[in-house]
Design a protein around this motif. Structure first.
Motif, PDB file in Angstrom:
ATOM      1  N   UNK A 295       0.822  -1.206   0.000  1.00  0.00           N
ATOM      2  CA  UNK A 295       0.000   0.000   0.000  1.00  0.00           C
ATOM      3  C   UNK A 295       0.858   1.260   0.000  1.00  0.00           C
ATOM      4  N   UNK A 296       2.085   1.122   0.497  1.00  0.00           N
ATOM      5  CA  UNK A 296       3.025   2.249   0.545  1.00  0.00           C
ATOM      6  C   UNK A 296       4.298   1.843  -0.201  1.00  0.00           C
ATOM      7  N   UNK A 297       4.253   1.886  -1.544  1.00  0.00           N
ATOM      8  CA  UNK A 297       5.377   1.353  -2.328  1.00  0.00           C
ATOM      9  C   UNK A 297       6.584   2.274  -2.436  1.00  0.00           C
ATOM     10  N   UNK A 298       6.462   3.543  -1.974  1.00  0.00           N
ATOM     11  CA  UNK A 298       7.552   4.495  -2.147  1.00  0.00           C
ATOM     12  C   UNK A 298       8.108   4.939  -0.801  1.00  0.00           C
ATOM     13  N   UNK A 299       9.241   5.610  -0.860  1.00  0.00           N
ATOM     14  CA  UNK A 299       9.827   6.203   0.338  1.00  0.00           C
ATOM     15  C   UNK A 299      10.544   7.480  -0.049  1.00  0.00           C
ATOM     16  N   UNK A 316       4.512  13.377 -12.613  1.00  0.00           N
ATOM     17  CA  UNK A 316       5.466  12.420 -12.047  1.00  0.00           C
ATOM     18  C   UNK A 316       6.539  12.103 -13.090  1.00  0.00           C
ATOM     19  N   UNK A 317       7.790  12.326 -12.719  1.00  0.00           N
ATOM     20  CA  UNK A 317       8.918  11.984 -13.580  1.00  0.00           C
ATOM     21  C   UNK A 317       9.482  10.651 -13.107  1.00  0.00           C
ATOM     22  N   UNK A 318       9.306   9.607 -13.904  1.00  0.00           N
ATOM     23  CA  UNK A 318       9.832   8.285 -13.561  1.00  0.00           C
ATOM     24  C   UNK A 318      11.276   8.204 -14.028  1.00  0.00           C
ATOM     25  N   UNK A 319      12.201   8.300 -13.078  1.00  0.00           N
ATOM     26  CA  UNK A 319      13.628   8.208 -13.390  1.00  0.00           C
ATOM     27  C   UNK A 319      14.047   6.745 -13.268  1.00  0.00           C
ATOM     28  N   UNK A 344       5.564  18.912  -9.297  1.00  0.00           N
ATOM     29  CA  UNK A 344       6.311  17.891 -10.039  1.00  0.00           C
ATOM     30  C   UNK A 344       7.075  17.021  -9.044  1.00  0.00           C
ATOM     31  N   UNK A 345       7.006  15.709  -9.218  1.00  0.00           N
ATOM     32  CA  UNK A 345       7.676  14.767  -8.321  1.00  0.00           C
ATOM     33  C   UNK A 345       8.566  13.850  -9.144  1.00  0.00           C
ATOM     34  N   UNK A 346       9.809  13.699  -8.703  1.00  0.00           N
ATOM     35  CA  UNK A 346      10.709  12.741  -9.323  1.00  0.00           C
ATOM     36  C   UNK A 346      10.619  11.435  -8.538  1.00  0.00           C
ATOM     37  N   UNK A 347      10.337  10.342  -9.231  1.00  0.00           N
ATOM     38  CA  UNK A 347      10.254   9.020  -8.607  1.00  0.00           C
ATOM     39  C   UNK A 347      11.344   8.150  -9.205  1.00  0.00           C
ATOM     40  N   UNK A 348      12.301   7.780  -8.371  1.00  0.00           N
ATOM     41  CA  UNK A 348      13.433   6.976  -8.847  1.00  0.00           C
ATOM     42  C   UNK A 348      13.060   5.500  -8.829  1.00  0.00           C
ATOM     43  N   UNK A 349      13.235   4.855 -10.000  1.00  0.00           N
ATOM     44  CA  UNK A 349      12.933   3.428 -10.146  1.00  0.00           C
ATOM     45  C   UNK A 349      14.204   2.715 -10.611  1.00  0.00           C
ATOM     46  N   UNK A 350      15.012   2.200  -9.686  1.00  0.00           N
ATOM     47  CA  UNK A 350      16.225   1.486 -10.098  1.00  0.00           C
ATOM     48  C   UNK A 350      15.912   0.073 -10.585  1.00  0.00           C
ATOM     49  N   UNK A 376      11.620   7.313  -3.966  1.00  0.00           N
ATOM     50  CA  UNK A 376      12.194   6.101  -4.546  1.00  0.00           C
ATOM     51  C   UNK A 376      11.230   4.948  -4.341  1.00  0.00           C
ATOM     52  N   UNK A 377      11.274   3.977  -5.236  1.00  0.00           N
ATOM     53  CA  UNK A 377      10.542   2.737  -5.003  1.00  0.00           C
ATOM     54  C   UNK A 377      11.179   2.060  -3.797  1.00  0.00           C
ATOM     55  N   UNK A 378      10.379   1.714  -2.806  1.00  0.00           N
ATOM     56  CA  UNK A 378      10.921   1.262  -1.518  1.00  0.00           C
ATOM     57  C   UNK A 378      11.637  -0.081  -1.636  1.00  0.00           C
ATOM     58  N   UNK A 379      11.083  -0.976  -2.429  1.00  0.00           N
ATOM     59  CA  UNK A 379      11.699  -2.293  -2.597  1.00  0.00           C
ATOM     60  C   UNK A 379      11.790  -2.601  -4.089  1.00  0.00           C
ATOM     61  N   UNK A 380      12.716  -1.974  -4.801  1.00  0.00           N
ATOM     62  CA  UNK A 380      12.769  -2.132  -6.254  1.00  0.00           C
ATOM     63  C   UNK A 380      13.072  -3.561  -6.699  1.00  0.00           C
ATOM     64  N   UNK A 381      13.699  -4.357  -5.835  1.00  0.00           N
ATOM     65  CA  UNK A 381      13.996  -5.742  -6.208  1.00  0.00           C
ATOM     66  C   UNK A 381      12.724  -6.588  -6.285  1.00  0.00           C
TER      67      UNK A 381
END
Length: 664
Positions: A295-299, A316-319, A344-350, A376-381
């Motif tokens: 429910x809370x995928x970002x941090x 939303x800028x998906x980096x 504008x929000x930058x969301x880092x997706x590694x 950032x995506x909290x658990x990108x793995x």
């Protein structure tokens, strides 16, 4: 006719399902707890694996109505009591499942496994340290732990193999249950078959752990003679037999899960293809990508959990990048270029370049995500493979990062705004393809365009509208000679600031030149990092113009930038201009020196023509102008007498004459 085994399994499954009473209040991260269990177990084997202690230091075992640590302790005691009491193994297993009833299927197994690992770990810790530590020795006496394991190795080997199989089976359970929100995408028959296998896996994992508990309890009462007896051999073979059963169950469940995952991956990919077809809200797209598990995928950089709802009505800028983001200097430059845009929000997706996340990749992600002012995506793995495939195939993700723009309506307004962000920064908001086209239509060939944002010093001089000469070379002798000419020009009263910007692909030679320029006060210079940014900016400008596919005003900029990049490896060059003025002169080594030598003859004209115009006149004009016979007739207008007219051929101020004409 159904086989007897199938009937027994069906009856057992119904009995297991009756123990399952999930409670939403029982929140647990089974993946992280299993990782902790695996780390503990590895320390008890002959081949311990490396792990980062900081990963578990802040792990919260109390994130539910009843603290998980209390449940682990309670289950551990329940298992141990039933082993000592000699109760029926099946009945004891069902009772343990009832204790674990409020948890999800994957969490049940991790808690049960953690309960055994807790007791087994204490057993091994006391066993290994009793000869070195008085407290451990006394605890070994109280717990009746033997003083040696030499004769117990076959049993420990069998027990460790069994626990290893349990770990693999539990990992399978977690991989499937982590995508529980997607199970509706699976065909009913395959979903029911997988669910049945999971019930059986949970039962046999708990039953096997009870047997493991009984083995530890049994060892406490063994003498060395008993360890070598037939009873010990039978116990070891019993563990091997359980291990084989669980291994077969692991293979069967793995095949079922693979079938389900293939269906989920195919159908999720199809869903992602259609998620941008209609206007709505960016939340719809973000949910499709990131909220299947959490429910809370970002941090944020403070590790505070962020929900998708907090991104409502924002661009939303998906980096999307590798786990290590970028080199530190470019990472912080990107932070600078993305700071300041409103709503504008930058969301880092590694995303890793390989199929898995190494511990080094996770460490890199944690380092950057706690330092950049983005979400950032909290658990990108845990990103689903279908999502990663979508990034690669639909948005062209490769080795280089991409910046995908989701507008407030949840539509993709730019599949890669990275270049426009590098070049224009916050001015590019809302970062659409249309905005990029508009910026290029407004752009001119200026010194400001070349150096904007790469150095605070240059930015200051650009804003002050100073005359700048940016020059480059990898020949220190030429730089010394060139700097002397610049100083002579400044001594004549010309306002000119020369700045060294190195050469293309700067190396250690450029570092040495920067040091020499500073030591000998030859001219101004920027840092090595800023030099790298300068050439990176030129390459970005060239690439961005090429992607526009426009003819016209961008052609001159493209041609000039191309010349600069080609000149980057030559002996010496310079570009002279003022701020955002379109009057710019770019010269290579010999012509540049010739122009500077002749510039003294045009002192005073720069107030009218500008320094760049005076330099151009020095190069193109016929000496003092006496050889030019060009004249022009212009109509009279108010204030014309106070204005200066520049000759269109020799580029010097023209003499004024008054002509009277009678129209009668």
């Amino acid at each position: 006719m159904p086989s007897p085994t199938r009937n027994v399994d069906d009856f057992l499954i119904r009995e297991i399902v009756l123990t399952h009473d999930p409670d939403d209040q029982q929140q647990l991260d089974p993946d992280l707890l299993l990782t902790l269990v695996e780390a503990i177990f590895s320390c008890m084997t002959e081949n311990p694996t490396d792990f980062d202690q900081d990963t578990f230091f802040d792990y919260d075992l109390s994130a539910s109505e009843e603290p998980v640590c209390r449940t682990i302790y309670k289950v551990s005691n329940e298992m141990l009591a039933r082993c000592i009491g000699g109760e029926d193994l099946h009945r004891s297993t069902i009772q343990i499942l009832e204790v674990l009833g409020p948890f999800r299927w994957d969490a049940k197994m991790v808690v049960a496994l953690a309960s055994f690992t807790h007791s087994y770990g204490v057993f091994w810790l006391v066993l290994q340290m009793q000869s070195e530590n008085a407290l451990s020795h006394l605890l070994a006496v109280v717990r009746r732990i033997p003083s040696t394991v030499t004769f117990m190795r076959p049993r420990f080997k069998a027990l460790n193999l069994l626990v290893g199989t349990i770990l693999r089976l539990t990992r399978l359970l977690i991989s499937y249950e982590s995508w529980s929100a997607m199970h509706e995408m699976v065909d009913n028959q395959d979903r029911e078959m997988t669910r049945s296998k999971i019930c059986l896996a949970c039962y046999w994992i708990c039953r096997s752990l009870l047997v493991c508990f009984s083995q530890i309890a049994d060892l406490r009462n063994f003498s060395l003679e008993q360890v070598c007896s037939d009873r010990a051999v039978v116990a070891a073979w019993g563990l091997y037999s359980l291990g084989n059963k669980l291994s077969c169950l692991c293979n069967d469940l793995g095949e079922c899960i693979d079938t389900c995952q293939q269906q989920i991956e195919r159908r999720l990919y199809e869903k992602l293809l259609h998620v941008f077809e209609e206007k709505g809200d960016s939340q719809k797209a973000l949910c499709a990508f990131f909220s299947w598990q959490d429910e809370f995928p970002f941090k944020d950089c403070s590790s505070k959990k962020i929900g998708i709802l907090e991104l409502k009505s924002k661009t939303v800028l998906l980096l999307i990048t590798k786990p290590d983001l970028l080199p530190l200097d470019k990472a912080y430059f990107l932070v600078q270029q993305t700071t300041g845009a409103e709503d504008c929000v930058v969301l880092w997706v590694p995303v890793p370049s390989t199929n898995g996340w190494s511990s080094a990749a996770k460490t890199s992600f944690e380092f950057f995500s706690s330092r950049v002012p983005w979400l950032s995506v909290r658990r990108p793995w845990s990103l689903h493979p279908a999502v990663v495939s979508f990034f690669r195939q639909e948005w062209g993700l490769g080795d280089d990062p991409v910046l995908v723009v989701l507008n407030k309506d949840g539509l993709v307004s730019n599949t890669n705004a990275m270049d426009m962000v590098w070049i224009w920064g916050p001015r590019a908001f809302p970062f659409t393809s249309e905005r990029e086209k508009e910026l290029w239509e407004q752009a001119n060939w200026t010194v400001g365009l070349l150096v904007d944002g790469i150095s605070p010093l240059l930015s200051q001089w650009i804003e002050q509208d100073r005359n700048l000469c940016i020059y480059g070379s990898d020949n220190i002798d030429w730089i010394r000679n060139f700097s002397q000419k610049i100083k002579k020009i400044r001594a004549l009263g010309f306002d000119l600031e020369a700045v060294y910007v190195g050469c293309k692909n700067p190396g250690e030679n450029v570092r040495s030149i920067i040091h020499t320029i500073d030591q000998e006060d030859l001219s101004s210079s920027i840092t090595f990092t800023s030099i790298d940014f300068f050439w990176f900016r030129l390459e970005t400008l060239e690439r961005s113009i090429g992607q526009q596919g426009q003819a016209g005003r961008c052609d001159e900029i493209a041609a000039r930038v191309g010349e600069l990049l080609d000149s980057g490896s030559k002996d010496g060059w310079g570009v002279i201009g003022k701020g955002w003025s379109k009057d710019v002169v770019m010269l290579e080594q010999g012509v540049l020196e010739q122009g500077l030598e002749a510039l003294h003859m045009w002192r005073g004209n720069e107030t009218v023509t500008g320094l760049a115009g005076a330099l151009r006149a020095a190069l193109e004009g016929p000496g003092d102008g006496r050889g030019c016979r060009h004249d022009e007739v212009v109509e009279y207008e108010e204030g014309l007498a106070e204005k200066t007219k520049i000759c269109g051929q020799c580029r010097v101020p023209m003499e004024k004459f008054v002509v009277y004409k009678c129209e009668a």
